[in-house]
Design a protein around this motif. Structure first.
Motif, PDB file in Angstrom:
ATOM      1  N   GLN A 115       0.802  -1.218   0.000  1.00 38.39           N
ATOM      2  CA  GLN A 115       0.000   0.000   0.000  1.00 38.39           C
ATOM      3  C   GLN A 115       0.836   1.269   0.000  1.00 38.39           C
ATOM      4  O   GLN A 115       0.334   2.338  -0.250  1.00 38.39           O
ATOM      5  N   ARG A 116       2.112   1.128   0.321  1.00 35.05           N
ATOM      6  CA  ARG A 116       2.922   2.338   0.435  1.00 35.05           C
ATOM      7  C   ARG A 116       4.130   2.224  -0.473  1.00 35.05           C
ATOM      8  O   ARG A 116       4.626   1.145  -0.723  1.00 35.05           O
ATOM      9  N   THR A 117       4.584   3.344  -0.923  1.00 28.42           N
ATOM     10  CA  THR A 117       5.750   3.312  -1.793  1.00 28.42           C
ATOM     11  C   THR A 117       6.974   3.767  -1.008  1.00 28.42           C
ATOM     12  O   THR A 117       6.865   4.526  -0.055  1.00 28.42           O
ATOM     13  N   GLN A 118       8.115   3.262  -1.383  1.00 25.54           N
ATOM     14  CA  GLN A 118       9.325   3.770  -0.739  1.00 25.54           C
ATOM     15  C   GLN A 118      10.002   4.786  -1.650  1.00 25.54           C
ATOM     16  O   GLN A 118      11.051   5.301  -1.349  1.00 25.54           O
ATOM     17  N   LEU A 119       9.379   5.054  -2.799  1.00 20.51           N
ATOM     18  CA  LEU A 119       9.961   6.007  -3.740  1.00 20.51           C
ATOM     19  C   LEU A 119       9.570   7.420  -3.335  1.00 20.51           C
ATOM     20  O   LEU A 119       8.560   7.630  -2.690  1.00 20.51           O
ATOM     21  N   TRP A 120      10.360   8.387  -3.737  1.00 19.22           N
ATOM     22  CA  TRP A 120      10.075   9.788  -3.399  1.00 19.22           C
ATOM     23  C   TRP A 120       8.980  10.293  -4.320  1.00 19.22           C
ATOM     24  O   TRP A 120       9.130  10.323  -5.549  1.00 19.22           O
ATOM     25  N   TRP A 121       7.890  10.669  -3.718  1.00 18.20           N
ATOM     26  CA  TRP A 121       6.622  10.915  -4.385  1.00 18.20           C
ATOM     27  C   TRP A 121       6.711  11.891  -5.555  1.00 18.20           C
ATOM     28  O   TRP A 121       6.123  11.682  -6.608  1.00 18.20           O
ATOM     29  N   ASP A 122       7.428  12.986  -5.372  1.00 26.28           N
ATOM     30  CA  ASP A 122       7.429  14.038  -6.388  1.00 26.28           C
ATOM     31  C   ASP A 122       8.574  13.928  -7.387  1.00 26.28           C
ATOM     32  O   ASP A 122       8.706  14.779  -8.254  1.00 26.28           O
ATOM     33  N   LEU A 123       9.403  12.904  -7.233  1.00 27.12           N
ATOM     34  CA  LEU A 123      10.597  12.836  -8.082  1.00 27.12           C
ATOM     35  C   LEU A 123      10.477  11.757  -9.138  1.00 27.12           C
ATOM     36  O   LEU A 123       9.782  10.769  -8.948  1.00 27.12           O
ATOM     37  N   PRO A 124      11.217  11.936 -10.249  1.00 27.65           N
ATOM     38  CA  PRO A 124      11.310  10.853 -11.222  1.00 27.65           C
ATOM     39  C   PRO A 124      11.882   9.603 -10.550  1.00 27.65           C
ATOM     40  O   PRO A 124      12.729   9.708  -9.657  1.00 27.65           O
ATOM     41  N   VAL A 125      11.422   8.440 -10.999  1.00 29.14           N
ATOM     42  CA  VAL A 125      11.810   7.176 -10.384  1.00 29.14           C
ATOM     43  C   VAL A 125      13.333   7.017 -10.309  1.00 29.14           C
ATOM     44  O   VAL A 125      13.879   6.580  -9.295  1.00 29.14           O
ATOM     45  N   ILE A 126      14.007   7.431 -11.370  1.00 31.23           N
ATOM     46  CA  ILE A 126      15.452   7.192 -11.432  1.00 31.23           C
ATOM     47  C   ILE A 126      16.174   7.901 -10.286  1.00 31.23           C
ATOM     48  O   ILE A 126      17.171   7.394  -9.758  1.00 31.23           O
ATOM     49  N   GLU A 127      15.647   9.046  -9.865  1.00 31.56           N
ATOM     50  CA  GLU A 127      16.300   9.763  -8.758  1.00 31.56           C
ATOM     51  C   GLU A 127      16.195   8.977  -7.459  1.00 31.56           C
ATOM     52  O   GLU A 127      17.117   8.978  -6.635  1.00 31.56           O
ATOM     53  N   SER A 128      15.047   8.337  -7.258  1.00 33.35           N
ATOM     54  CA  SER A 128      14.893   7.501  -6.070  1.00 33.35           C
ATOM     55  C   SER A 128      15.898   6.357  -6.109  1.00 33.35           C
ATOM     56  O   SER A 128      16.521   6.025  -5.096  1.00 33.35           O
ATOM     57  N   PHE A 129      16.047   5.748  -7.283  1.00 29.50           N
ATOM     58  CA  PHE A 129      17.007   4.644  -7.409  1.00 29.50           C
ATOM     59  C   PHE A 129      18.411   5.133  -7.037  1.00 29.50           C
ATOM     60  O   PHE A 129      19.129   4.477  -6.279  1.00 29.50           O
ATOM     61  N   ASP A 130      18.779   6.287  -7.574  1.00 30.45           N
ATOM     62  CA  ASP A 130      20.123   6.809  -7.306  1.00 30.45           C
ATOM     63  C   ASP A 130      20.328   7.077  -5.817  1.00 30.45           C
ATOM     64  O   ASP A 130      21.396   6.806  -5.258  1.00 30.45           O
ATOM     65  N   SER A 152       0.068  -6.205 -14.823  1.00 23.77           N
ATOM     66  CA  SER A 152       1.140  -5.940 -13.869  1.00 23.77           C
ATOM     67  C   SER A 152       1.325  -7.114 -12.925  1.00 23.77           C
ATOM     68  O   SER A 152       2.448  -7.486 -12.586  1.00 23.77           O
ATOM     69  N   LYS A 153       0.193  -7.701 -12.486  1.00 27.97           N
ATOM     70  CA  LYS A 153       0.277  -8.840 -11.570  1.00 27.97           C
ATOM     71  C   LYS A 153       1.105  -9.957 -12.181  1.00 27.97           C
ATOM     72  O   LYS A 153       1.972 -10.531 -11.525  1.00 27.97           O
ATOM     73  N   ILE A 154       0.820 -10.247 -13.439  1.00 29.70           N
ATOM     74  CA  ILE A 154       1.523 -11.352 -14.085  1.00 29.70           C
ATOM     75  C   ILE A 154       3.014 -11.042 -14.202  1.00 29.70           C
ATOM     76  O   ILE A 154       3.866 -11.866 -13.845  1.00 29.70           O
ATOM     77  N   ALA A 155       3.332  -9.824 -14.634  1.00 31.15           N
ATOM     78  CA  ALA A 155       4.739  -9.432 -14.758  1.00 31.15           C
ATOM     79  C   ALA A 155       5.435  -9.517 -13.408  1.00 31.15           C
ATOM     80  O   ALA A 155       6.574 -10.001 -13.297  1.00 31.15           O
ATOM     81  N   PHE A 156       4.723  -9.065 -12.388  1.00 30.29           N
ATOM     82  CA  PHE A 156       5.253  -9.045 -11.030  1.00 30.29           C
ATOM     83  C   PHE A 156       5.592 -10.465 -10.563  1.00 30.29           C
ATOM     84  O   PHE A 156       6.693 -10.741 -10.091  1.00 30.29           O
ATOM     85  N   ARG A 157       4.632 -11.353 -10.720  1.00 30.56           N
ATOM     86  CA  ARG A 157       4.829 -12.733 -10.247  1.00 30.56           C
ATOM     87  C   ARG A 157       5.953 -13.412 -11.017  1.00 30.56           C
ATOM     88  O   ARG A 157       6.816 -14.091 -10.422  1.00 30.56           O
ATOM     89  N   GLU A 158       5.966 -13.225 -12.322  1.00 28.48           N
ATOM     90  CA  GLU A 158       6.998 -13.883 -13.118  1.00 28.48           C
ATOM     91  C   GLU A 158       8.376 -13.403 -12.720  1.00 28.48           C
ATOM     92  O   GLU A 158       9.318 -14.184 -12.622  1.00 28.48           O
ATOM     93  N   VAL A 188       6.891   9.895  -9.487  1.00 29.69           N
ATOM     94  CA  VAL A 188       6.176   8.728  -8.982  1.00 29.69           C
ATOM     95  C   VAL A 188       4.672   8.973  -8.888  1.00 29.69           C
ATOM     96  O   VAL A 188       3.865   8.099  -9.200  1.00 29.69           O
ATOM     97  N   ARG A 189       4.285  10.202  -8.513  1.00 27.79           N
ATOM     98  CA  ARG A 189       2.857  10.457  -8.332  1.00 27.79           C
ATOM     99  C   ARG A 189       2.065  10.298  -9.622  1.00 27.79           C
ATOM    100  O   ARG A 189       0.851  10.159  -9.591  1.00 27.79           O
ATOM    101  N   GLN A 190       2.756  10.330 -10.771  1.00 25.50           N
ATOM    102  CA  GLN A 190       2.026  10.209 -12.037  1.00 25.50           C
ATOM    103  C   GLN A 190       1.964   8.776 -12.553  1.00 25.50           C
ATOM    104  O   GLN A 190       1.407   8.525 -13.611  1.00 25.50           O
ATOM    105  N   LEU A 191       2.536   7.822 -11.814  1.00 21.03           N
ATOM    106  CA  LEU A 191       2.516   6.439 -12.274  1.00 21.03           C
ATOM    107  C   LEU A 191       1.216   5.750 -11.889  1.00 21.03           C
ATOM    108  O   LEU A 191       0.590   6.114 -10.896  1.00 21.03           O
ATOM    109  N   SER A 192       0.824   4.757 -12.672  1.00 19.94           N
ATOM    110  CA  SER A 192      -0.314   3.936 -12.263  1.00 19.94           C
ATOM    111  C   SER A 192       0.176   3.022 -11.142  1.00 19.94           C
ATOM    112  O   SER A 192       1.381   2.843 -10.943  1.00 19.94           O
ATOM    113  N   LEU A 193      -0.777   2.430 -10.421  1.00 19.59           N
ATOM    114  CA  LEU A 193      -0.402   1.589  -9.291  1.00 19.59           C
ATOM    115  C   LEU A 193       0.487   0.435  -9.746  1.00 19.59           C
ATOM    116  O   LEU A 193       1.495   0.117  -9.112  1.00 19.59           O
ATOM    117  N   GLY A 194       0.122  -0.188 -10.865  1.00 14.97           N
ATOM    118  CA  GLY A 194       0.899  -1.318 -11.364  1.00 14.97           C
ATOM    119  C   GLY A 194       2.324  -0.911 -11.700  1.00 14.97           C
ATOM    120  O   GLY A 194       3.287  -1.596 -11.341  1.00 14.97           O
TER     121      GLY A 194
END
Lengths: 270, 263, 327
Positions: free
Chosen positions: C105-120, C191-197, C154-160
């Motif tokens: 239910q919660r993300t560990q990514l920084w909400w307002d930033l592009p995903v790559i910045e969180s990774f870095d 997304s579920k299928i990709a996730f599980r695989e 991150v805030r603009q991504l779909s849940l999947g």
């Protein structure tokens, strides 16, 4: 040593990230900055308005009070900017975000300190610095090495003390989910109180901010020494020089309480 | 109006749940009031010049300010803000009610509930222990009561207006901060307005913000005589209408090009 | 020694109760009542490296309490827990380096930033060596199909999308153990299928141990070899999924929607559990009659508009385990 440097690096990275986050909302950014400046300048405006009417307070003129205002507000701005995560801590406990922080291999203090540096918090610096400059231009201070050093020490001691208060306030969130404004009375009320010379207050109140929560100690006494004004309360000069160190001791003690709170959190889960 | 009572009651109940917070809030305001009173006493001790307001009047003014602090429009509706951020506002927009009236009654309830909770114990404290003085006359008391109601309406009208501005800029904080700064300085919360320099009085008196604080308090003190009551009340009412109309126009135009963020 | 050893964990919470209504709220100002809840009441298990373990149970049964203890977030009242030879809550920093955690239910990514910045930023937090970081990141980005998400806040991504990014984020530091807490909740089917695989594949390639809590039996079926069932703070079943199946003979459901209101005709070994407006709920035991057999049987006898197989909800499974014990 490399551990410390590495921690500082990560801290800087946290701050960079949070600043970039805010840039995402460019539209309201400038207006927010202007608004913050206005809000934060309010007390300074009040000081000018009141001195226009009354001329002096407790034997201090407007420049001297502006100097004190500057020290106290710069201290608070620095502390506030460095401890945003602690400020928002109650919400983080409720939302479970603190659990996430505990699953990362870094100290909680580092992660919370770097949590979110908002520009509104930096904007608090502006009136403080403006007041210091205004005071310095009119007071004919002696900028000897000792005095300059004491000014920095006083700001550092004040910042440490305020940061300690913010940490203590956050620690309360381990015991109660209710937001307790009472600690705001100490921080914001402390700013309000100590921007005027402490000798104007009633003794019990003066003692509270000198010995209990020594906010006056770290700002009032050093500024007397810098301005070369003898203390009407009669403290010796060496005390005025050493007084700011109390703030640093206070912060270290607060961090111990914080660690105790984290341990308690981990054993109650709430 | 029924939504007003429903929200008021809900707000009351949620506030009552937090007993420690209520007590802490009360103590904070007492503490805050004490600081301000002591600062003003020190200023009055430092000067022998004739002032536009007596020291004891200023003290009563400060305690009134602490008692009714929660009625000020000092924040936007956090629930609405969250809704706009997450896109949930879309649900609000499809409700079969006049959205603006609903938001207004919501704002009114938001302001009234916490204010009532705090005002009573704080006033009792200030009367009993701090030597706060009662209204100068029965008429002044009544005028204060009427003017205070208008102040709360004005506060709710401003809050609604601020809430609407969030539809324009997602982080809405900008307008709110600016307004809040103006309110703090020009309502009388920081410094009672009569103490401002004489040259600034006409400007300050024309602005809407005095209607939140200064107008009712000075009626209470008799500092504004009853003969001027109709005039200052009209000033409050004028600004209530102005904010309501401005808010309605802003909302209509925001909804026309509604961009539900994040949805 | 096993990678994860949990022995006799006990954890109690004290919860305050409130009365409803205005009077209740006022009363609460003066007097509060508390209730003690046994979240964990003697939980024991051990897990070997590279196992894929499903951990299921109804809400409030103690799943997330167990996960919190194993993550070092929560200290138990009594009992033992050792992971990779460490007690999680004693040396938190060393312990959590070996962990990846995904909270659905919660993300560990920084909400307002592009995903790559969180990774870095995570690279710096976990002190991941540059080469390892780049290799992991590029691999996950490709396999999870999140290339297009990297520069999006991150805030603009779909849940999947977000959950796939969160999964990548949790694995950047190559943890030995991965905790997934309701990861697929609310996710779209793709997304579920990709996730599980991805999880299966990651486990095969790297030997990462996976512990998955979920409400979705399909997650368990696809991902897990072993299932632990917790109820009221106690493990009531622990073993291979097939064994659990055998033990409680899980009925499956076939839901059939018929063209007209005709009375459905069904295979003799299946039971009609309910029928409403042309929608028929058929229960069957997969050991007795296979799903394919039953489907072809149903479609040959009826005019079918739609048909699908369902797993029974976890609550039902648990009720059956209790029945089995009582027998």
């Amino acid at each position: 040593m490399s551990g410390v440097l590495d921690s500082l690096y990560v801290y800087r990275r946290f701050l960079g990230v949070s600043l970039r986050s805010q840039m995402q909302y460019k539209a309201s950014f400038l207006m927010q900055l202007a608004g913050r400046l206005l809000v934060n300048s309010g007390e300074l405006i009040a000081i000018f308005v009141l001195f226009d009417r009354f001329g002096s307070i407790g034997g201090w003129n407007v420049y001297q009070v502006a100097f004190l205002y500057g020290i106290v507000n710069v201290s608070f701005a620095v502390a506030d900017a460095m401890s945003t995560g602690f400020d928002l801590f109650g919400d983080m406990v409720k939302s479970g975000d603190f659990d996430r922080i505990l699953t990362r291999p870094r100290s909680t203090v580092l992660q919370l300190g770097g949590q979110e540096l908002t520009l509104r918090r930096i904007s608090r610096l502006t009136p403080g610095i403006a007041a210091l400059v205004f005071a310095a231009m009119n007071l004919e201070l002696d900028w000897s090495l000792a005095n300059s050093g004491l000014l920095l020490l006083s700001v550092a001691g004040g910042a440490a003390l305020f940061a300690g208060l913010i940490v203590l306030q956050a620690t309360l969130a381990f015991w109660t989910t209710e937001t307790l404004e009472l600690m705001n009375a100490l921080t914001y009320g402390g700013v309000e109180t100590t921007q005027y010379p402490i000798n104007i207050y009633r003794p019990w109140f003066r003692n509270f901010f000198t010995f209990g929560v020594p906010l006056a100690t770290v700002s009032y006494f050093p500024s007397l020494a810098i301005m070369g004004v003898p203390d009407p309360l009669g403290t010796p000069l060496w005390f005025q020089y050493l007084a700011p160190l109390i703030g640093i001791g206070f912060l270290l003690a607060s961090l111990q309480v914080w660690r105790f709170g984290v341990r308690r959190y981990m054993s109650t889960g709430s | 109006m029924s939504s007003y009572w429903a929200i008021l009651s809900a707000r009351f109940r949620s506030l009552l749940q937090y007993r420690a917070a209520a007590l802490a809030g009360l103590m904070t305001q007492v503490f805050w009031g004490l600081i301000r009173v002591m600062i003003f006493q020190a200023f009055y001790r430092s000067s022998n010049a004739e002032q536009p307001m007596s020291g004891s009047d200023v003290e009563t003014y400060i305690w009134l300010g602490q008692a009714f602090l929660a009625a000020l429009p000092w924040n936007v509706d956090t629930d609405l803000r969250a809704m706009i951020r997450t896109g949930g506002i879309g649900y609000e927009l499809v409700r079969p009610v006049d959205l603006y009236s609903y938001w207004f009654s919501r704002a009114l309830a938001w302001r009234t509930a916490p204010m009532l909770m705090r005002a009573v114990p704080l006033l009792v404290f200030a009367f009993v222990l701090m030597g706060m003085s009662p209204p100068v006359s029965l008429g002044a008391g009544l005028a204060f009561a009427v003017s205070m109601c208008a102040a709360i309406m004005l506060s709710a009208a401003m809050t609604t207006f601020l809430n609407v501005t969030m539809l324009w800029t997602i982080a809405g904080d900008g307008v709110m901060q600016l307004t809040f700064g103006l309110i703090m300085i020009f309502s009388g919360m920081l410094v009672p307005l009569p103490l401002f320099p004489d040259w600034s009085q006409p400007v300050i008196n024309a602005m809407p913000f005095r209607g939140l604080v200064d107008t009712p308090y000075r009626l209470y003190l008799g500092h504004i005589p009853l003969s001027e009551f109709a005039g200052v009340l009209a000033h409050q009412l004028f600004w209530i209408m102005a904010f309501l109309i401005a808010g309605r126009i802003a909302m209509a135009s925001a909804l026309r090009k509604v961009v539900v963020q994040g949805g | 020694m096993s990678q994860i050893v949990v022995e006799d964990l006990v954890k109690r919470f004290r919860i305050s109760e409130r009365d409803p209504g205005m009077m209740g709220a006022v009363r609460g100002l003066f007097r509060r009542r508390y209730q003690t809840v046994d979240a964990l009441d003697g939980v024991s298990f051990s897990i070997e490296p590279s196992e894929l373990v499903g951990y299921i149970g109804p809400n409030g049964a103690g799943k997330s309490t167990t996960v919190k203890v194993m993550s070092g977030i929560l200290v138990p009242d009594s009992g033992r827990c050792e992971i990779l030879g460490r007690v999680p809550w004693r040396r938190r920093n060393e312990h959590v380096k070996e962990l990846g955690v995904v909270f659905g239910q919660r993300t560990q990514l920084w909400w307002d930033l592009p995903v790559i910045e969180s990774f870095d930023l995570l690279r710096d937090i976990y002190r991941i060596p540059r080469v390892e970081y780049v290799a992991n990141r590029d691999e996950f980005v490709e396999v999870l199909g999140i290339e297009a998400c990297l520069d999006v806040p991150v805030r603009q991504l779909s849940l999947g999308q977000r959950m796939r990014c969160d999964l990548a984020a949790a694995l950047l530091h190559s943890p030995a153990i991965l905790f997934l807490d309701e990861p697929t909740i609310g996710m779209d089917a793709v997304s579920k299928i990709a996730f599980r695989e991805f999880i299966k594949r990651f486990n095969e390639e790297r030997g990462t141990t996976v512990i998955l809590t979920t409400h979705d039996m399909d997650d368990i079926e696809v991902i897990c070899d072993r299932v632990m069932v917790i109820s009221d703070g106690m493990i009531i079943s622990d073993g291979k999924l097939e064994d659990l199946r055998k033990k409680v003979s899980i009925e499956r459901r076939l839901v059939v929607e018929l063209e007209d209101g005709a009375v459905p005709a069904v295979h003799p070994r299946a039971v009609i559990a309910g029928s409403e407006r042309g929608r028929v709920d058929i229960r069957f035991d997969p050991d007795v009659v296979s799903a394919t057999e039953l489907i072809s049987d149903v479609t040959s006898r009826n005019r079918v508009r739609d048909i699908f197989v369902e797993n029974p909800p976890i609550e039902e499974l648990i009720a059956r385990i209790y029945e089995g014990q009582g027998r």
